[in-house]
Design an enzyme around this catalytic site. Structure first.
Site: not given
Ligand code: ARG
Length: 460
Positions: A25, A112, A157-158, A279, A285, A287, A292, A319, A324, A327
């Protein structure tokens, strides 16, 4: 395949290449580096304060962590995929810098509670940045609304011309939406701002830690009261994503309106060169690409919310590595929402208004028919339902004549409703119509200016 340094003790072999790829990660959670180091610093200080580690070790750890942070910020740090995530990357570098005491930092905690803490700190910062972006957006809207409190435009409206309104009133509607977006973020902030550190792996710890101390040093409002909840809850991130998704939905509506308004068919608004693209084949053009893209960013933000809801659904306590995946969803939503907000604030600040085009459409499509019906109620004393019917027949007459309500003669109108008098003409113009809507929250320039002034005060 080499064994993992952190837990290799009971392993005979290292992971397969694909195992590494799916597990790693660091490519995204490196964005947590500042929060990770901040939380580790608070943890080390607390461990020493409680006599769990020696003061000298804590000093070395804290100084080492500061160096790691400086290395990351100056681009000297080499992130290693072998070390999986930000927590182990930081700790490993700390070990290279200070040696053995680095191994004491992880006493009485787990990745964790560490990741839960880091992530809460990150989301808290993102909320504060987004709130700042919302204030800028509101300021731009209020400034332009003040300039255009009396600029008549069609209200729809609409997407059918309905009644005259003003451009200022229209912009102020988004100020109100943004205010509620801020309230939702503030609520998400309260949910986020609780300290899971000390939950350790899941069950708490046998070391005599001081959770109030880390709570205070990380500026959390309170320690989380259940360690299982501490490591396994992500509702703070869901609430944040929910607030972002609603905010992005609001932005997408204004973005869509800018796309419509800048099209030659409406011609209400022009974006300056800085907010337009051309364009490669059609030289004429201009744009509205930024608008958008804001419209589309909304889909990404909503997608992130759905992603994390899906990740968390039916996940047993506590956990699991599924988490993971929280994120990227949150980072992408925060980035998209922030950029979309900045782009919308910029477009609102810089667009130019074609008041004549707005006024012309505001007066089209019998937009003051309601004013005529109201006149019949007020002056002739008819019930509204009957006035509605009479007005409908007058509109049909104008339509048959191919003219607007204003262009009908009094005699024409009297052929439908003999009681009508010449002063009916005074309510059929668009300015009169907009100006007459003085009810609280209404479209009249006077009411709009009151709101503009109120918001100028609030946003000072
Ligand atoms: N990289 C892990 C996460 O984002 C960190 C926690 C890892 N904990 C574990 N028990 N493997 O969740």
């Amino acid at each position: 395949m080499s064994k993992n340094e952190m837990w290799g003790g009971r392993f005979a072999q290292g992971p397969s290449e694909i195992m590494k790829d799916i597990n790693v990660s660091i490519d995204f959670d490196r964005r947590l580096y500042a929060q990770d180091i901040m939380a580790s610093t608070a943890h080390a200080r607390m461990l020493a304060e409680r006599g769990i580690i020696a003061q000298e070790d804590a000093k070395a750890i804290i100084a080492g962590l500061a160096q790691v942070k400086a290395e990351i910020e100056s681009g000297q740090f080499t992130f290693s995929r072998e070390l999986e995530d930000i927590h182990m990357n930081v700790e490993e570098r700390l070990k290279q810098i200070i040696g053995a005491p680095a191994g004491r930092l992880h006493t009485a905690r787990s990745r964790n509670d560490q990741v839960a803490t880091d992530f809460r700190l990150w989301v808290r910062d993102a909320i504060d940045r987004l709130d700042g972006g919302l204030v800028q957006f509101q300021r731009a809207l209020v400034r332009r609304a003040g300039e255009h409190a009396a600029t008549v435009m069609p209200g729809f409206t609409h997407l059918q011309t309905a009644q005259p309104t003003t451009f200022g009133h229209h912009l102020m509607a988004y100020v109100e939406m943004a205010a509620r977006d801020r309230a939702r973020l503030a609520s998400a902030r309260r949910t986020t701002n609780m300290n899971p550190l000390g939950s350790a792996a899941l069950a708490g710890t046998s070391f005599p830690i001081d959770r109030e101390m880390t709570t205070a040093s990380l500026a959390f409002s309170e320690p989380m009261r259940n360690s299982l909840d501490g490591v396994s809850s992500r509702d703070f991130a869901l609430e944040f994503l929910g607030a972002c998704a609603i905010l992005a939905t609001h932005l997408s509506r204004l973005a869509e309106e800018i796309v419509l308004w800048t099209s030659p068919a409406f011609g209400f608004v022009r974006l300056p060169d800085a907010w337009s693209t051309g364009s490669s084949i059609m030289p004429q053009k201009r744009n509205p690409d930024a608008a958008e893209l804001v419209r589309a960013k909304c889909a990404r933000v909503t997608g992130s919310l759905v992603t994390l809801l899906g990740v968390m659904k039916a996940l047993p306590l506590t956990y699991s590595k599924d988490m993971q995946e929280d994120k990227q969803a949150v980072f992408d939503a925060a980035d998209s929402a922030e950029l979309a907000l900045a782009a919308m604030a910029g477009m609102v600040a810089d667009l130019t208004v074609n008041a004549a085009a707005m006024r012309a459409m505001a007066g089209s499509a019998f937009s003051t028919a309601t004013d005529l019906a109201d006149f019949i109620v007020r002056v002739l004393g008819k019930p509204f339902r009957e006035a509605h019917h009479i007005t409908g027949r007058i509109v049909a007459l104008a339509e048959a004549r191919g003219c607007g309500l204003c262009e009908l003669s009094l005699a024409d109108m009297q052929s439908v409703e003999p009681g009508l008098t010449a002063d009916v003409m005074s309510v059929l113009g668009v300015e009169a119509s907009a100006g007459s809507r003085t009810s609280l929250g209404g479209t009249s320039p006077q009411r709009v200016m009151e709101q503009v002034q109120l918001w100028q005060e609030r946003l000072k």
